[in-house]
Write a protein that holds these residues in place. Structure first.
Motif, PDB file in Angstrom:
ATOM      1  N   LYS A   1       0.845  -1.189   0.000  1.00  0.00           N
ATOM      2  CA  LYS A   1       0.000   0.000   0.000  1.00  0.00           C
ATOM      3  C   LYS A   1       0.883   1.243   0.000  1.00  0.00           C
ATOM      4  O   LYS A   1       1.661   1.462   0.936  1.00  0.00           O
ATOM      5  N   ILE A   2       0.782   2.028  -1.061  1.00  0.00           N
ATOM      6  CA  ILE A   2       1.552   3.259  -1.179  1.00  0.00           C
ATOM      7  C   ILE A   2       0.582   4.416  -1.384  1.00  0.00           C
ATOM      8  O   ILE A   2      -0.272   4.375  -2.266  1.00  0.00           O
ATOM      9  N   ILE A   3       0.715   5.434  -0.559  1.00  0.00           N
ATOM     10  CA  ILE A   3      -0.165   6.602  -0.609  1.00  0.00           C
ATOM     11  C   ILE A   3       0.612   7.786  -1.162  1.00  0.00           C
ATOM     12  O   ILE A   3       1.766   8.012  -0.785  1.00  0.00           O
ATOM     13  N   LEU A   4      -0.015   8.539  -2.055  1.00  0.00           N
ATOM     14  CA  LEU A   4       0.599   9.768  -2.567  1.00  0.00           C
ATOM     15  C   LEU A   4      -0.457  10.848  -2.709  1.00  0.00           C
ATOM     16  O   LEU A   4      -1.565  10.594  -3.184  1.00  0.00           O
TER      17      LEU A   4
ATOM     18  N   PHE B   1       5.606   6.925  -8.346  1.00  0.00           N
ATOM     19  CA  PHE B   1       5.752   6.435  -6.973  1.00  0.00           C
ATOM     20  C   PHE B   1       4.877   5.214  -6.693  1.00  0.00           C
ATOM     21  O   PHE B   1       4.677   4.831  -5.540  1.00  0.00           O
ATOM     22  N   LYS B   2       4.331   4.628  -7.775  1.00  0.00           N
ATOM     23  CA  LYS B   2       3.555   3.389  -7.687  1.00  0.00           C
ATOM     24  C   LYS B   2       2.432   3.485  -6.657  1.00  0.00           C
ATOM     25  O   LYS B   2       2.163   2.543  -5.902  1.00  0.00           O
ATOM     26  N   SER B   3       1.780   4.627  -6.652  1.00  0.00           N
ATOM     27  CA  SER B   3       0.735   4.875  -5.656  1.00  0.00           C
ATOM     28  C   SER B   3      -0.459   3.951  -5.871  1.00  0.00           C
ATOM     29  O   SER B   3      -0.969   3.838  -6.975  1.00  0.00           O
ATOM     30  N   THR B   4      -0.905   3.347  -4.799  1.00  0.00           N
ATOM     31  CA  THR B   4      -2.107   2.523  -4.850  1.00  0.00           C
ATOM     32  C   THR B   4      -3.314   3.296  -4.326  1.00  0.00           C
ATOM     33  O   THR B   4      -4.449   2.994  -4.677  1.00  0.00           O
TER      34      THR B   4
ATOM     35  N   GLU C   1      -2.053   0.804 -11.200  1.00  0.00           N
ATOM     36  CA  GLU C   1      -3.304   1.539 -11.356  1.00  0.00           C
ATOM     37  C   GLU C   1      -3.788   2.003  -9.977  1.00  0.00           C
ATOM     38  O   GLU C   1      -4.040   1.185  -9.101  1.00  0.00           O
ATOM     39  N   PRO C   2      -3.931   3.316  -9.769  1.00  0.00           N
ATOM     40  CA  PRO C   2      -4.274   3.824  -8.435  1.00  0.00           C
ATOM     41  C   PRO C   2      -5.778   3.814  -8.164  1.00  0.00           C
ATOM     42  O   PRO C   2      -6.598   3.778  -9.078  1.00  0.00           O
ATOM     43  N   ASN C   3      -6.108   3.890  -6.896  1.00  0.00           N
ATOM     44  CA  ASN C   3      -7.495   4.039  -6.465  1.00  0.00           C
ATOM     45  C   ASN C   3      -7.650   5.374  -5.755  1.00  0.00           C
ATOM     46  O   ASN C   3      -6.747   5.822  -5.037  1.00  0.00           O
ATOM     47  N   ILE C   4      -8.805   6.010  -5.936  1.00  0.00           N
ATOM     48  CA  ILE C   4      -9.070   7.295  -5.298  1.00  0.00           C
ATOM     49  C   ILE C   4      -9.649   7.074  -3.910  1.00  0.00           C
ATOM     50  O   ILE C   4     -10.392   6.125  -3.675  1.00  0.00           O
ATOM     51  N   LEU C   5      -9.279   7.930  -2.977  1.00  0.00           N
ATOM     52  CA  LEU C   5      -9.842   7.903  -1.632  1.00  0.00           C
ATOM     53  C   LEU C   5     -10.462   9.270  -1.368  1.00  0.00           C
ATOM     54  O   LEU C   5      -9.759  10.265  -1.180  1.00  0.00           O
ATOM     55  N   LEU C   6     -11.790   9.325  -1.385  1.00  0.00           N
ATOM     56  CA  LEU C   6     -12.515  10.577  -1.181  1.00  0.00           C
ATOM     57  C   LEU C   6     -12.780  10.796   0.307  1.00  0.00           C
ATOM     58  O   LEU C   6     -12.766   9.842   1.096  1.00  0.00           O
ATOM     59  N   PRO C   7     -13.024  12.041   0.718  1.00  0.00           N
ATOM     60  CA  PRO C   7     -13.396  12.300   2.115  1.00  0.00           C
ATOM     61  C   PRO C   7     -14.639  11.499   2.486  1.00  0.00           C
ATOM     62  O   PRO C   7     -15.543  11.322   1.669  1.00  0.00           O
ATOM     63  N   ASN C   8     -14.660  10.986   3.716  1.00  0.00           N
ATOM     64  CA  ASN C   8     -15.796  10.156   4.129  1.00  0.00           C
ATOM     65  C   ASN C   8     -16.970  10.982   4.640  1.00  0.00           C
ATOM     66  O   ASN C   8     -18.013  10.446   4.986  1.00  0.00           O
TER      67      ASN C   8
END
Length: 360
Positions: free
Chosen positions: A3-6, A144-147, A179-186
């Motif tokens: 798991k890589i966050i950017l 940066f291979k962000s997931t 291929e990254p995934n988006i994380l939106l505000p909850n």
């Protein structure tokens, strides 16, 4: 792949509450939750220059403002890698390669680009760098291979374009990019916090921001002038919640504990909204409550910033070390990209041998 966050921000001035609820607050939560292999946070000065090319000093001065905002909200350089985009030349290289995999018409269809072009009155003369912003952003994410990419809702089209570019690259050159995934505000209210004037987006250029570094008096002043319900002329009048900035901000920031502490007449926000809707509740009382809620959130941020401001060379050192660490990662990814694209000429011993035998 772990798991890589950017995620990152353009240094065009101080960061505001829109940045905070849209991404910054979530970054700190993710940082403290752990469970990731790497966490990159970058200052996107290259992208800031796409519409500020004639004002580089603005970008230069904003680097430190953004860095201070990052540290003041609680980002920990021991847990996250904070770096400056322009100091990673591999990003420009990957941007060039990815630009071969997308058409002009596809870039033109990007809703975020279209909106930003209109906001900046670029319709007649669009800078090429600005037009290609989605490609640059895709390079940031894939290098940066962000997931996971935590962003606001307005960045969804950008992430989808990145995913398209990754699929195109991997189809042509082999599985290399992630291929990254988006994380939106909850919190729904945090998806796009409006400006204090009621405009759809909080923006520096529109002058409708509450900055993280604003002092208590400035925040109070801005809250007092905040757009509410224009038809709510008298206290006894029924009021509208929809489109009312005060309640949108309360949705984003307040909790039941805030009522117990600052306004015990109500148990929660639902009770407050109900009273406002039926009438008998003035805007100024709601604004005073919101100001207390915001001050509770911003006071510790403001205090941490003051501490970091006392040792600016140490902040520069954090940026320098983070950038060096990020570049080491980027160089490894680019080695893989060049190999996949068959342009790693000097590192391919078999190819050199093949060429030697070819001309015997």
């Amino acid at each position: 792949m772990g798991k890589i966050i950017l995620t990152g921000d353009r240094p065009t001035g101080k960061l505001h509450l829109g940045h905070y609820v849209g991404s910054l607050r979530r970054r700190v939560e993710l940082q403290n939750e752990g469970g990731y292999d790497r966490f990159f946070v970058f200052i996107a000065d290259v992208q800031a220059l796409t519409d500020n090319a004639e004002n580089p000093e603005k970008i230069r001065q904003s680097i430190m403002e953004v860095a201070l905002d990052y540290l003041s909200v609680g980002l920990d350089p021991e847990k996250v890698t904070i770096f400056i985009q322009s100091q990673i030349p591999e990003l420009s290289e990957l941007t060039q390669y990815l630009s071969n995999l997308v058409t002009v018409s596809r870039l033109q269809r990007n809703p975020t680009v279209k909106t930003e072009i209109q906001m900046r009155n670029f319709e007649a003369n669009i800078p090429v760098g600005f037009f290609c912003y989605p490609i640059s952003q895709a390079a940031d994410i894939t290098l940066f291979k962000s997931t996971i990419v935590p962003v606001g809702e307005d960045q969804k089209p950008m992430l989808e374009q990145t995913r398209e570019l990754v699929r195109s690259f991997n189809r042509i050159y082999g599985e290399t990019l992630v291929e990254p995934n988006i994380l939106l505000p909850n919190n729904q209210a945090c998806l796009r916090l409006p400006g204090t004037d009621g405009k759809a987006k909080m923006s520096k250029s529109l002058g409708n921001c509450i900055y993280l570094s604003d002092d208590a008096k400035e925040v109070e002043k801005k809250v007092k002038s905040m757009f509410t319900d224009p038809d709510h002329l008298r206290v006894e009048d029924p009021g509208k919640i929809e489109g009312n900035c005060v309640f949108t901000y309360l949705d984003a920031f307040c909790c039941d504990e805030d009522f117990a502490e600052f306004w015990p007449d109500y148990k929660n926000l639902d009770e407050l909204k109900e009273h406002y809707r039926r009438g008998g509740l003035g805007d100024m009382k709601c604004k005073k409550f919101l100001n207390k809620v915001l001050e509770k959130e911003l006071a510790p941020i403001r205090e941490r910033r003051k501490q970091y401001e006392k040792d600016i060379p140490a902040v520069f050192d954090i940026l320098k070390q983070g950038t060096a660490s990020a570049r080491a990662f980027a160089q490894q990814t680019m080695d893989e990209v060049r190999k996949a694209m068959r342009i790693d000429y000097f590192n391919d011993a078999d190819w050199i041998k093949e060429q030697s035998e070819r001309f015997l």
